[in-house]
Design a protein around this motif. Structure first.
Motif, PDB file in Angstrom:
ATOM      1  N   PRO A  82      33.311  39.123  45.598  1.00  0.00           N
ATOM      2  CA  PRO A  82      33.690  40.404  44.583  1.00  0.00           C
ATOM      3  C   PRO A  82      33.056  40.504  43.337  1.00  0.00           C
ATOM      4  CG  PRO A  82      35.342  39.953  45.885  1.00  0.00           C
ATOM      5  CD  PRO A  82      34.694  38.752  46.173  1.00  0.00           C
ATOM      6  N   ILE A  83      32.684  41.391  42.528  1.00  0.00           N
ATOM      7  CA  ILE A  83      32.346  41.478  41.290  1.00  0.00           C
ATOM      8  C   ILE A  83      33.501  42.168  40.519  1.00  0.00           C
ATOM      9  CG2 ILE A  83      30.756  42.532  39.597  1.00  0.00           C
ATOM     10  CD1 ILE A  83      29.287  40.771  41.394  1.00  0.00           C
ATOM     11  N   GLY A  84      33.750  41.300  39.166  1.00  0.00           N
ATOM     12  CA  GLY A  84      34.925  41.724  38.519  1.00  0.00           C
ATOM     13  C   GLY A  84      36.167  40.980  39.219  1.00  0.00           C
ATOM     14  N   ARG A  85      37.346  41.570  38.658  1.00  0.00           N
ATOM     15  CA  ARG A  85      38.545  41.055  39.185  1.00  0.00           C
ATOM     16  C   ARG A  85      39.400  42.215  39.864  1.00  0.00           C
ATOM     17  NH1 ARG A  85      38.975  39.064  33.936  1.00  0.00           N
ATOM     18  NH2 ARG A  85      40.540  40.614  33.506  1.00  0.00           N
ATOM     19  N   GLY A  86      39.394  43.327  39.621  1.00  0.00           N
ATOM     20  CA  GLY A  86      40.004  44.306  40.406  1.00  0.00           C
ATOM     21  C   GLY A  86      39.377  44.866  41.465  1.00  0.00           C
ATOM     22  N   ILE A  87      40.099  45.239  42.673  1.00  0.00           N
ATOM     23  CA  ILE A  87      39.570  45.842  43.670  1.00  0.00           C
ATOM     24  C   ILE A  87      40.596  47.133  44.004  1.00  0.00           C
ATOM     25  CG2 ILE A  87      38.902  45.749  46.243  1.00  0.00           C
ATOM     26  CD1 ILE A  87      38.691  42.785  45.738  1.00  0.00           C
ATOM     27  N   GLY A  88      39.933  48.476  43.647  1.00  0.00           N
ATOM     28  CA  GLY A  88      40.899  49.334  43.894  1.00  0.00           C
ATOM     29  C   GLY A  88      40.727  50.388  42.647  1.00  0.00           C
ATOM     30  N   PRO A  89      40.716  51.678  42.683  1.00  0.00           N
ATOM     31  CA  PRO A  89      40.178  52.544  41.367  1.00  0.00           C
ATOM     32  C   PRO A  89      41.024  52.140  40.206  1.00  0.00           C
ATOM     33  CG  PRO A  89      40.773  53.862  43.537  1.00  0.00           C
ATOM     34  CD  PRO A  89      41.121  52.544  43.651  1.00  0.00           C
ATOM     35  N   VAL A  90      42.431  52.099  39.922  1.00  0.00           N
ATOM     36  CA  VAL A  90      42.877  51.786  38.617  1.00  0.00           C
ATOM     37  C   VAL A  90      42.392  50.271  38.073  1.00  0.00           C
ATOM     38  CG1 VAL A  90      44.995  51.271  37.414  1.00  0.00           C
ATOM     39  CG2 VAL A  90      44.712  53.274  38.823  1.00  0.00           C
ATOM     40  N   LEU A  91      42.355  49.265  39.227  1.00  0.00           N
ATOM     41  CA  LEU A  91      42.154  48.035  38.719  1.00  0.00           C
ATOM     42  C   LEU A  91      40.529  47.759  38.223  1.00  0.00           C
ATOM     43  CD1 LEU A  91      43.949  46.099  41.497  1.00  0.00           C
ATOM     44  CD2 LEU A  91      44.354  45.961  38.967  1.00  0.00           C
ATOM     45  N   GLU A  92      39.660  48.565  38.926  1.00  0.00           N
ATOM     46  CA  GLU A  92      38.411  48.619  38.439  1.00  0.00           C
ATOM     47  C   GLU A  92      38.044  49.345  37.322  1.00  0.00           C
ATOM     48  OE1 GLU A  92      35.932  49.482  41.980  1.00  0.00           O
ATOM     49  OE2 GLU A  92      37.047  48.332  43.507  1.00  0.00           O
ATOM     50  N   ALA A  93      38.818  50.560  37.059  1.00  0.00           N
ATOM     51  CA  ALA A  93      38.494  51.022  35.810  1.00  0.00           C
ATOM     52  C   ALA A  93      39.189  50.242  34.617  1.00  0.00           C
ATOM     53  CB  ALA A  93      39.462  52.389  35.782  1.00  0.00           C
ATOM     54  N   ARG A  94      39.873  49.503  35.004  1.00  0.00           N
ATOM     55  CA  ARG A  94      40.547  48.572  33.911  1.00  0.00           C
ATOM     56  C   ARG A  94      39.405  47.617  33.451  1.00  0.00           C
ATOM     57  NH1 ARG A  94      43.925  43.873  36.252  1.00  0.00           N
ATOM     58  NH2 ARG A  94      41.878  43.425  36.858  1.00  0.00           N
ATOM     59  N   ASP A  95      38.797  46.888  34.597  1.00  0.00           N
ATOM     60  CA  ASP A  95      37.904  45.883  34.165  1.00  0.00           C
ATOM     61  C   ASP A  95      36.686  46.565  33.258  1.00  0.00           C
ATOM     62  OD1 ASP A  95      39.068  44.153  35.639  1.00  0.00           O
ATOM     63  OD2 ASP A  95      37.770  44.178  37.337  1.00  0.00           O
ATOM     64  N   VAL A  96      36.218  47.969  33.788  1.00  0.00           N
ATOM     65  CA  VAL A  96      34.961  48.591  33.191  1.00  0.00           C
ATOM     66  C   VAL A  96      35.487  48.679  31.853  1.00  0.00           C
ATOM     67  CG1 VAL A  96      33.825  50.798  32.934  1.00  0.00           C
ATOM     68  CG2 VAL A  96      34.252  49.766  35.141  1.00  0.00           C
ATOM     69  N   MET A  97      36.560  49.183  31.313  1.00  0.00           N
ATOM     70  CA  MET A  97      36.734  49.417  29.907  1.00  0.00           C
ATOM     71  C   MET A  97      36.841  48.204  29.206  1.00  0.00           C
ATOM     72  SD  MET A  97      37.039  52.585  29.753  1.00  0.00           S
ATOM     73  CE  MET A  97      37.573  52.898  28.322  1.00  0.00           C
ATOM     74  N   ALA A  98      37.569  47.044  29.891  1.00  0.00           N
ATOM     75  CA  ALA A  98      37.240  45.681  29.184  1.00  0.00           C
ATOM     76  C   ALA A  98      36.038  45.239  28.815  1.00  0.00           C
ATOM     77  CB  ALA A  98      38.240  44.589  30.188  1.00  0.00           C
ATOM     78  N   VAL A  99      35.140  45.550  29.633  1.00  0.00           N
ATOM     79  CA  VAL A  99      33.837  45.430  29.216  1.00  0.00           C
ATOM     80  C   VAL A  99      33.263  46.131  28.273  1.00  0.00           C
ATOM     81  CG1 VAL A  99      31.362  45.210  30.386  1.00  0.00           C
ATOM     82  CG2 VAL A  99      33.221  44.255  31.625  1.00  0.00           C
ATOM     83  N   LEU A 100      33.513  47.522  28.182  1.00  0.00           N
ATOM     84  CA  LEU A 100      33.177  48.351  27.249  1.00  0.00           C
ATOM     85  C   LEU A 100      33.450  48.115  25.989  1.00  0.00           C
ATOM     86  CD1 LEU A 100      33.193  51.613  29.237  1.00  0.00           C
ATOM     87  CD2 LEU A 100      30.995  50.543  28.344  1.00  0.00           C
ATOM     88  N   HIS A 101      34.963  47.423  25.894  1.00  0.00           N
ATOM     89  CA  HIS A 101      35.721  47.143  24.697  1.00  0.00           C
ATOM     90  C   HIS A 101      35.322  45.824  24.248  1.00  0.00           C
ATOM     91  CE1 HIS A 101      38.337  50.677  25.389  1.00  0.00           C
ATOM     92  NE2 HIS A 101      38.614  50.596  24.157  1.00  0.00           N
ATOM     93  N   ASN A 102      34.441  45.004  24.910  1.00  0.00           N
ATOM     94  CA  ASN A 102      34.051  43.793  24.472  1.00  0.00           C
ATOM     95  C   ASN A 102      35.284  42.857  24.405  1.00  0.00           C
ATOM     96  OD1 ASN A 102      30.993  43.972  24.259  1.00  0.00           O
ATOM     97  ND2 ASN A 102      31.629  45.472  22.595  1.00  0.00           N
ATOM     98  N   ALA A 103      36.355  42.769  25.234  1.00  0.00           N
ATOM     99  CA  ALA A 103      37.329  42.392  25.272  1.00  0.00           C
ATOM    100  C   ALA A 103      36.757  40.753  25.716  1.00  0.00           C
ATOM    101  CB  ALA A 103      38.489  42.754  26.354  1.00  0.00           C
ATOM    102  N   PRO A 104      37.875  39.896  25.237  1.00  0.00           N
ATOM    103  CA  PRO A 104      37.442  38.483  25.476  1.00  0.00           C
ATOM    104  C   PRO A 104      37.805  38.032  26.980  1.00  0.00           C
ATOM    105  CG  PRO A 104      38.971  38.638  23.257  1.00  0.00           C
ATOM    106  CD  PRO A 104      38.837  40.009  24.057  1.00  0.00           C
ATOM    107  N   ASP A 105      38.775  38.743  27.600  1.00  0.00           N
ATOM    108  CA  ASP A 105      39.029  38.402  28.793  1.00  0.00           C
ATOM    109  C   ASP A 105      38.214  39.177  29.793  1.00  0.00           C
ATOM    110  OD1 ASP A 105      40.411  40.757  28.037  1.00  0.00           O
ATOM    111  OD2 ASP A 105      42.284  39.909  29.291  1.00  0.00           O
ATOM    112  N   ALA A 106      37.300  40.204  29.411  1.00  0.00           N
ATOM    113  CA  ALA A 106      36.442  41.040  30.402  1.00  0.00           C
ATOM    114  C   ALA A 106      35.778  40.057  31.437  1.00  0.00           C
ATOM    115  CB  ALA A 106      35.521  41.822  29.531  1.00  0.00           C
ATOM    116  N   PRO A 107      35.500  40.720  32.721  1.00  0.00           N
ATOM    117  CA  PRO A 107      34.977  40.006  33.732  1.00  0.00           C
ATOM    118  C   PRO A 107      33.415  39.600  33.260  1.00  0.00           C
ATOM    119  CG  PRO A 107      36.180  41.587  34.583  1.00  0.00           C
ATOM    120  CD  PRO A 107      36.348  41.913  33.043  1.00  0.00           C
TER     121      PRO A 107
END
Length: 506
Positions: free
Chosen positions: A336-361
């Motif tokens: 799998p790509i990222g950490r979340g599998i499912g709409p809310v979890l995958e949206a969380r991963d997307v926003m983490a990347v866009l915010h350049n969060a240190p723990d983003a996948p």
């Protein structure tokens, strides 16, 4: 025979892209015409007509002897009010059935044959049984490349087609598509704002999940409205350079949507149908340039490189024949790509990347940048090899985040986004070791049993990827569900086989 008119009754049954009519067993029409269950019938009312499959019922709570019941699909397609008078008669089989029978016998079909079949499919003149016969025949009797081209042309011809050339004034209209099979692969929600922020037009119309725990439209719906009228969709794209919307309302390739309703329960996704499905929707959406992602891995749709290369050549032949510029990327589909599998979890991963969060996948970020970079290189003012750097700068600067927020506001921001499922089950490592493999299909199935995507907050939250060292009893992933039955089903499947293989990392 002049059969009596019947009053239409909206039965309220979702028959999923199939017109179904219901008559009571003691209805005078049934007795007079000798209708049998599953017979094909023609329903006429107010100058409109549809073809439907007949179901005969005994319960007057469903339909009374003087009524004609219609499924949700049939009622919507006939477009008359409940209680309106209608007449029903035996239906002639679609003329294209002779071509279908020849395909079942292994013959090669002509352009005219496939256009006739697709017209009848789009006109709802095929029953689910006949659709299944077509899907199986074109899967078992492998379509030749010319047949795939004719099928793609036919799918485009029966739907609407968008034209953005006045907007881009001869410039590229770009899109990106992944053939699927990899959970968590939500790169589109990163690629679209990056490319749109660069100034390129990227009208991304996506499907909802077919066999996966989330499609792009399901995940975007966590943040914004995705079911938009076509005119509104066009306004949004012209205002923001992009969109992330469900493509069903645009009717870009309606025959494909009908075929998908049969392919899903049969779990059939033949190469020819896949190529026709993807390219017909991209061309109908007005795209002139497409980056195609083909993930390869032991539990992906494409298992080995030779298969990926054959599929690549087929895509390139059909796209080139139809004037679509195609760039194919063969990528890692081993997990799998990222950490979340499912709409809310995958949206969380997307926003983490866009915010350049240190723990983003990191894997989601890296893949999105590679895809966006290749799309940016469709810009005639960008030199080859420069796209990745431009995409990275747009992401790091926050411009991609701002662009997605603009697109979300234009589509209609969700006032109360769905939240993560509150019922949790933890799946732990049975012994110490390294994660040697993760089964994409197993994890996707576990997430679907937990409720995804119908329950947006359901799914699987991964804590370890391939190569990670784990101790005995250490947490591998969490299951999230909203309903006890969903959690029980997912937990039982995970206990039988977690989808993780521990041992020496490859």
């Amino acid at each position: 025979m002049d059969l009596p008119a019947l009053n239409i009754r909206r039965v309220g049954i979702d028959t999923w892209r199939e017109n179904v009519a219901y008559l009571h067993r003691h209805c005078a029409v049934v007795r007079a015409a000798g209708f049998q269950a599953l017979a094909k019938v023609t329903v006429r009312a107010n100058g409109q007509q549809i073809q439907a499959v007949l179901n005969v019922v005994d319960d007057e709570c469903i339909v009374k002897p003087g009524e004609l019941g219609l499924s949700e699909d049939a009622f919507s397609r006939l477009a008359v009010v409940e209680g309106h008078a209608a007449r029903i008669a035996p239906s002639e089989p679609p003329a294209s059935l002779s071509a279908l029978r020849r395909k079942i016998a292994g013959e090669r079909l002509s352009r005219e044959d496939l256009h006739a079949i697709v017209r009848d499919i789009a006109g709802a003149r095929y029953s689910k049984i006949e659709l299944a016969a077509f899907v199986v025949a074109t899967n078992g009797q492998e379509l030749e490349r010319d047949e795939v081209l004719y099928l793609t042309e036919a799918m485009i011809s029966v739907g609407r087609r968008l034209d953005w050339q006045q907007t881009v004034r001869g410039g590229p209209v770009v899109d990106k598509h992944c053939i699927g099979g990899i959970p968590g692969n939500r790169t589109s929600m990163l690629v679209v704002p990056i490319v749109a922020a660069h100034g390129m037009l990227c009208p991304k119309t996506s499907s909802r999940a077919i066999t996966s725990p989330a499609g792009t439209a399901d995940t975007m719906e966590v943040l914004a409205q995705v079911e938009l009228p076509l005119e509104r969709l066009q306004q949004i794209v012209r205002a923001t350079n992009g969109c992330l919307a469900w493509g069903g309302t645009a009717e870009l390739s309606p025959a494909d949507d009908i075929l998908i309703s049969v392919e899903r329960p049969l779990a059939i996704d033949s190469p020819g149908q896949m190529v026709a499905s993807i390219l017909s929707k991209k061309i109908a959406a007005g795209s002139t340039h497409l980056v195609l992602d083909i993930p390869v891995g032991p539990s992906a749709k494409v298992r080995a490189m030779p298969e990926a290369q054959r599929l690549r050549k087929l895509f390139e032949f059909v796209a080139g024949s139809l004037g679509l510029q195609l760039d194919v990327m063969i990528t890692d589909g081993s997990q799998p790509i990222g950490r979340g599998i499912g709409p809310v979890l995958e949206a969380r991963d997307v926003m983490a990347v866009l915010h350049n969060a240190p723990d983003a996948p990191a894997d989601l970020r890296d893949k999105a940048l590679r895809l966006a970079g290749r799309m940016i290189e469709f810009d005639p003012d960008v030199r080859g090899g420069e796209g990745w750097r431009i995409a990275r700068d747009i992401l790091d600067s926050g411009r991609a985040l701002a662009q997605l927020q603009t697109i979300i506001d234009a589509q209609g921001r969700r006032a109360e986004p769905p939240t993560l499922g509150t019922l949790v089950h933890e799946v732990c490592a049975p012994q110490a070791g390294r994660v040697a493999a993760i089964d994409n299909l197993r994890l996707a199935r576990i997430a679907r049993l937990a409720g995804a995507p119908q329950v947006p907050g359901a799914g699987v939250d991964l804590l370890h990827k391939v190569g990670d060292a784990v101790a005995a009893g250490e947490l591998l992933y969490r299951l999230h569900a909203q309903y006890p039955a969903d959690l029980a089903f997912a937990r039982e499947l995970a206990q039988a086989d977690s989808g993780y293989r521990l041992g020496a990392a490859p």
